[in-house]
Design a protein around this motif. Structure first.
Motif, PDB file in Angstrom:
ATOM      1  N   THR A   1       0.832  -1.200   0.000  1.00 28.81           N
ATOM      2  CA  THR A   1       0.000   0.000   0.000  1.00 28.81           C
ATOM      3  C   THR A   1       0.870   1.255   0.000  1.00 28.81           C
ATOM      4  OG1 THR A   1      -0.111   0.117   2.417  1.00 28.81           O
ATOM      5  CG2 THR A   1      -1.756  -1.249   1.296  1.00 28.81           C
ATOM      6  N   LYS A   2       0.249   2.361  -0.403  1.00 26.17           N
ATOM      7  CA  LYS A   2       0.978   3.620  -0.467  1.00 26.17           C
ATOM      8  C   LYS A   2       1.480   4.049   0.900  1.00 26.17           C
ATOM      9  CE  LYS A   2       0.505   8.373  -2.116  1.00 26.17           C
ATOM     10  NZ  LYS A   2      -0.405   9.358  -2.757  1.00 26.17           N
ATOM     11  N   GLU A   3       0.652   3.820   1.923  1.00 23.88           N
ATOM     12  CA  GLU A   3       1.047   4.199   3.279  1.00 23.88           C
ATOM     13  C   GLU A   3       2.231   3.371   3.772  1.00 23.88           C
ATOM     14  OE1 GLU A   3      -1.964   3.583   2.277  1.00 23.88           O
ATOM     15  OE2 GLU A   3      -2.940   5.557   2.427  1.00 23.88           O
ATOM     16  N   ASP A   4       2.203   2.068   3.439  1.00 14.41           N
ATOM     17  CA  ASP A   4       3.323   1.201   3.843  1.00 14.41           C
ATOM     18  C   ASP A   4       4.636   1.664   3.208  1.00 14.41           C
ATOM     19  OD1 ASP A   4       1.635  -0.363   5.356  1.00 14.41           O
ATOM     20  OD2 ASP A   4       1.282  -1.832   3.759  1.00 14.41           O
ATOM     21  N   LEU A   5       4.559   2.040   1.937  1.00 15.23           N
ATOM     22  CA  LEU A   5       5.760   2.479   1.235  1.00 15.23           C
ATOM     23  C   LEU A   5       6.294   3.790   1.804  1.00 15.23           C
ATOM     24  CD1 LEU A   5       4.721   1.707  -2.471  1.00 15.23           C
ATOM     25  CD2 LEU A   5       5.946   0.249  -0.861  1.00 15.23           C
ATOM     26  N   GLN A   6       5.401   4.733   2.067  1.00 16.09           N
ATOM     27  CA  GLN A   6       5.815   6.018   2.617  1.00 16.09           C
ATOM     28  C   GLN A   6       6.433   5.856   4.005  1.00 16.09           C
ATOM     29  OE1 GLN A   6       2.202   8.327   2.377  1.00 16.09           O
ATOM     30  NE2 GLN A   6       2.597   8.985   0.264  1.00 16.09           N
ATOM     31  N   ASP A   7       5.802   5.006   4.824  1.00 14.79           N
ATOM     32  CA  ASP A   7       6.333   4.779   6.173  1.00 14.79           C
ATOM     33  C   ASP A   7       7.714   4.118   6.120  1.00 14.79           C
ATOM     34  OD1 ASP A   7       4.087   5.895   7.274  1.00 14.79           O
ATOM     35  OD2 ASP A   7       3.100   3.985   7.703  1.00 14.79           O
ATOM     36  N   ALA A   8       7.876   3.178   5.185  1.00 12.39           N
ATOM     37  CA  ALA A   8       9.153   2.472   5.083  1.00 12.39           C
ATOM     38  C   ALA A   8      10.295   3.422   4.715  1.00 12.39           C
ATOM     39  CB  ALA A   8       9.044   1.351   4.060  1.00 12.39           C
ATOM     40  N   LEU A   9      10.003   4.358   3.791  1.00 14.08           N
ATOM     41  CA  LEU A   9      11.021   5.337   3.421  1.00 14.08           C
ATOM     42  C   LEU A   9      11.289   6.316   4.561  1.00 14.08           C
ATOM     43  CD1 LEU A   9      10.279   6.335  -0.292  1.00 14.08           C
ATOM     44  CD2 LEU A   9      12.317   5.209   0.595  1.00 14.08           C
ATOM     45  N   TYR A  10      10.220   6.737   5.220  1.00 14.82           N
ATOM     46  CA  TYR A  10      10.362   7.735   6.285  1.00 14.82           C
ATOM     47  C   TYR A  10      11.177   7.191   7.457  1.00 14.82           C
ATOM     48  CZ  TYR A  10       9.120  11.131   9.874  1.00 14.82           C
ATOM     49  OH  TYR A  10       9.173  12.073  10.876  1.00 14.82           O
ATOM     50  N   PHE A  11      10.914   5.954   7.836  1.00 19.91           N
ATOM     51  CA  PHE A  11      11.608   5.354   8.975  1.00 19.91           C
ATOM     52  C   PHE A  11      12.895   4.627   8.573  1.00 19.91           C
ATOM     53  CE2 PHE A  11       7.158   5.599  10.538  1.00 19.91           C
ATOM     54  CZ  PHE A  11       7.385   6.351  11.679  1.00 19.91           C
ATOM     55  N   ARG A  12      13.328   4.813   7.330  1.00 15.65           N
ATOM     56  CA  ARG A  12      14.578   4.261   6.823  1.00 15.65           C
ATOM     57  C   ARG A  12      14.622   2.725   6.871  1.00 15.65           C
ATOM     58  NH1 ARG A  12      14.544   8.889   5.587  1.00 15.65           N
ATOM     59  NH2 ARG A  12      16.253  10.399   5.767  1.00 15.65           N
ATOM     60  N   GLU A  13      13.434   2.103   6.755  1.00 10.10           N
ATOM     61  CA  GLU A  13      13.422   0.639   6.651  1.00 10.10           C
ATOM     62  C   GLU A  13      13.981   0.216   5.299  1.00 10.10           C
ATOM     63  OE1 GLU A  13       9.579  -0.940   7.445  1.00 10.10           O
ATOM     64  OE2 GLU A  13       9.282   0.249   9.263  1.00 10.10           O
ATOM     65  N   VAL A  14      13.722   1.027   4.299  1.00 13.97           N
ATOM     66  CA  VAL A  14      14.317   0.841   2.982  1.00 13.97           C
ATOM     67  C   VAL A  14      14.783   2.199   2.483  1.00 13.97           C
ATOM     68  CG1 VAL A  14      12.923  -1.182   2.387  1.00 13.97           C
ATOM     69  CG2 VAL A  14      12.096   1.115   1.803  1.00 13.97           C
ATOM     70  N   GLU A  15      15.715   2.173   1.525  1.00 13.67           N
ATOM     71  CA  GLU A  15      16.198   3.416   0.944  1.00 13.67           C
ATOM     72  C   GLU A  15      15.807   3.569  -0.515  1.00 13.67           C
ATOM     73  OE1 GLU A  15      20.244   4.472   1.773  1.00 13.67           O
ATOM     74  OE2 GLU A  15      20.316   3.184   3.534  1.00 13.67           O
ATOM     75  N   TYR A  16      15.219   2.512  -1.070  1.00 14.87           N
ATOM     76  CA  TYR A  16      14.881   2.544  -2.495  1.00 14.87           C
ATOM     77  C   TYR A  16      13.730   1.574  -2.712  1.00 14.87           C
ATOM     78  CZ  TYR A  16      16.038   3.127  -7.495  1.00 14.87           C
ATOM     79  OH  TYR A  16      16.027   3.444  -8.831  1.00 14.87           O
ATOM     80  N   ILE A  17      12.698   2.021  -3.433  1.00 10.42           N
ATOM     81  CA  ILE A  17      11.547   1.163  -3.749  1.00 10.42           C
ATOM     82  C   ILE A  17      11.468   1.025  -5.265  1.00 10.42           C
ATOM     83  CG2 ILE A  17       9.049   0.869  -3.604  1.00 10.42           C
ATOM     84  CD1 ILE A  17       9.110   2.560  -1.062  1.00 10.42           C
ATOM     85  N   VAL A  18      11.612  -0.216  -5.752  1.00  7.94           N
ATOM     86  CA  VAL A  18      11.542  -0.514  -7.188  1.00  7.94           C
ATOM     87  C   VAL A  18      10.131  -1.015  -7.500  1.00  7.94           C
ATOM     88  CG1 VAL A  18      12.495  -1.859  -9.082  1.00  7.94           C
ATOM     89  CG2 VAL A  18      13.971  -1.146  -7.189  1.00  7.94           C
ATOM     90  N   THR A  19       9.474  -0.375  -8.456  1.00  5.45           N
ATOM     91  CA  THR A  19       8.124  -0.782  -8.866  1.00  5.45           C
ATOM     92  C   THR A  19       8.146  -1.123 -10.349  1.00  5.45           C
ATOM     93  OG1 THR A  19       7.133   0.674  -7.204  1.00  5.45           O
ATOM     94  CG2 THR A  19       5.693  -0.141  -8.968  1.00  5.45           C
ATOM     95  N   ILE A  20       7.878  -2.380 -10.673  1.00  4.95           N
ATOM     96  CA  ILE A  20       7.847  -2.827 -12.069  1.00  4.95           C
ATOM     97  C   ILE A  20       6.449  -2.541 -12.630  1.00  4.95           C
ATOM     98  CG2 ILE A  20       8.165  -4.762 -13.644  1.00  4.95           C
ATOM     99  CD1 ILE A  20      10.671  -3.960 -12.101  1.00  4.95           C
TER     100      ILE A  20
END
Length: 389
Positions: free
Chosen positions: A82-101
């Motif tokens: 979900t969009k919220e999950d992705l935003q939270d992951a970037l904000y809390f530095r769980e990931v630094e890059y999200i690849v979407t095919i």
């Protein structure tokens, strides 16, 4: 050699004051050396970035191949879709890059489409963004090369060829010189700070002796004795040189213990030669000051002012590259500047070619020139005083 013995009797009487500078320097040098210990492992280690991989296209071998390639060079983390999950992951530095095919990705690769894009979400202008972009571009460019060259190629063959090409790597060996900048920065700092203590020790010692021998009653007694003026002056010169050499040996002793392997390399020998030449210049300055000061309080003040003043404007306490042009222009008229300049060049010296060594020799000769010039001025002043008295 009565005068020579008397010289060191005066030094022993002032040993308490002189030892303060020696002890403080040695303690500070040891602390400085421990704070500049080289890291045990200087080898490069590849670190993996946490990323998220989301596939909105059909399951295909091309997408799986890209995901597998990224998994080798990064850590793929499951953070939800979900969009919220992705935003939270970037904000809390769980990931630094999200690849979407995106949808239609596989078809565009096989049809060699000009508009093959991958959506991404990342921290802007970060090193990880550039790194992952390069990985993805390598995969896409390799795929495009094969689809252009081979035309109708199956997904299995395409992924196989891409994998074989991207798996190819070159062995790289990083050679570190034993006398490189990192390994001798502590030694360089040691010899830079030696300039301050050496100036203070020599000025205090030489001035204390010369003030004693300039005492009116002692001077009259020496003139009326069987001791010739030539013998008196010779023993005083010999005493000053001996004192300077002993002080130099004591000051470098800690470096021979702390940097024992390095000090017997070519760089270490250059440090020793440079410091010895500087000792001669400091001795000349000490002799000159001894002709100016008249009291012991003035002797201590002169030692502190000269040693601290020369050190501050010449790069002992503040690196020369941080000093202003005006300060550097003034500092060039004292031997400490050229001594520090030579130390800086010695510390980064790896190839001992004429081009690299010549600037160091040039700086040493300037310091030696200062020693000779200052000594000449001192002898002229002493001769004039002797005739006037």
């Amino acid at each position: 050699m009565q005068v020579y013995k008397a010289f060191f009797k005066v030094i022993r009487r002032n040993l308490g004051q002189l030892s303060i500078y020696m002890v403080v320097f040695v303690v500070f040098a040891i602390a400085l050396g421990n704070s500049n210990q080289n890291p045990k492992d200087m080898n490069f280690e590849d670190t993996k970035v946490n990323i998220a991989f989301i596939n909105k296209d059909e399951d295909s071998k091309i997408v799986d191949g890209l995901k597998e390639y990224l998994s080798v060079n990064t850590n793929i983390v499951d953070i939800g879709k979900t969009k919220e999950d992705l935003q939270d992951a970037l904000y809390f530095r769980e990931v630094e890059y999200i690849v979407t095919i995106p949808k239609g990705f596989t078809g565009k690769i096989l049809n060699n489409s000009e508009k093959v894009t991958i959506e991404k979400n990342t921290r802007p202008n970060s090193a990880s963004e550039v790194y992952i972009d390069n990985l993805i571009n390598r995969y896409l460019n390799t795929a495009k090369t094969y689809t252009l060259a081979l035309g109708n190629i199956s997904q299995s063959e395409l992924v196989k060829y891409i994998s074989e090409d991207l798996d190819y790597s070159t062995n790289v060996e990083v050679s570190t010189y034993e006398n490189g900048y990192v390994s001798n920065s502590g030694c360089k700092n040691y010899y830079n700070y030696l300039a301050y203590s050496m100036f203070a020790i020599l000025i205090l010692g030489v001035t204390a002796v010369m003030l004693t021998f300039e005492n009116k009653d002692l001077k009259m007694r020496n003139l009326s004795s069987a001791l010739t003026m030539r013998s008196l002056n010779f023993q005083l010169v010999l005493g000053n040189i001996s004192y300077a050499i002993v002080a130099w040996l004591i000051m470098i002793l800690a470096s021979l213990i702390m940097y024992k392997g390095y000090m017997f390399s070519m760089n270490g020998i250059l440090f020793l030669v440079n410091s010895f030449i500087f000792t001669l210049a400091a001795l000349s300055v000490g002799l000159l000051i001894s002709t100016i000061v008249k009291t012991r309080s003035a002797m201590s003040a002169a030692a502190n002012v000269v040693s601290l003043g020369f050190s501050f404007i010449s790069g002992v306490f503040v690196p020369q590259e941080y000093l202003g042009e005006t300060v550097i222009s003034i500092a060039k008229f004292n031997p400490t500047y050229w001594y520090i300049k030579a130390n800086e060049e010695i510390s980064v010296l790896v190839n001992f070619t004429n081009t690299n060594v010549t600037p160091i020799i040039y700086s040493m000769l300037i310091v030696l020139g200062f020693a000779v010039a200052i000594l000449a001025v001192t002898l002229v002043i002493m001769k004039q005083r002797r005739f006037s008295s």
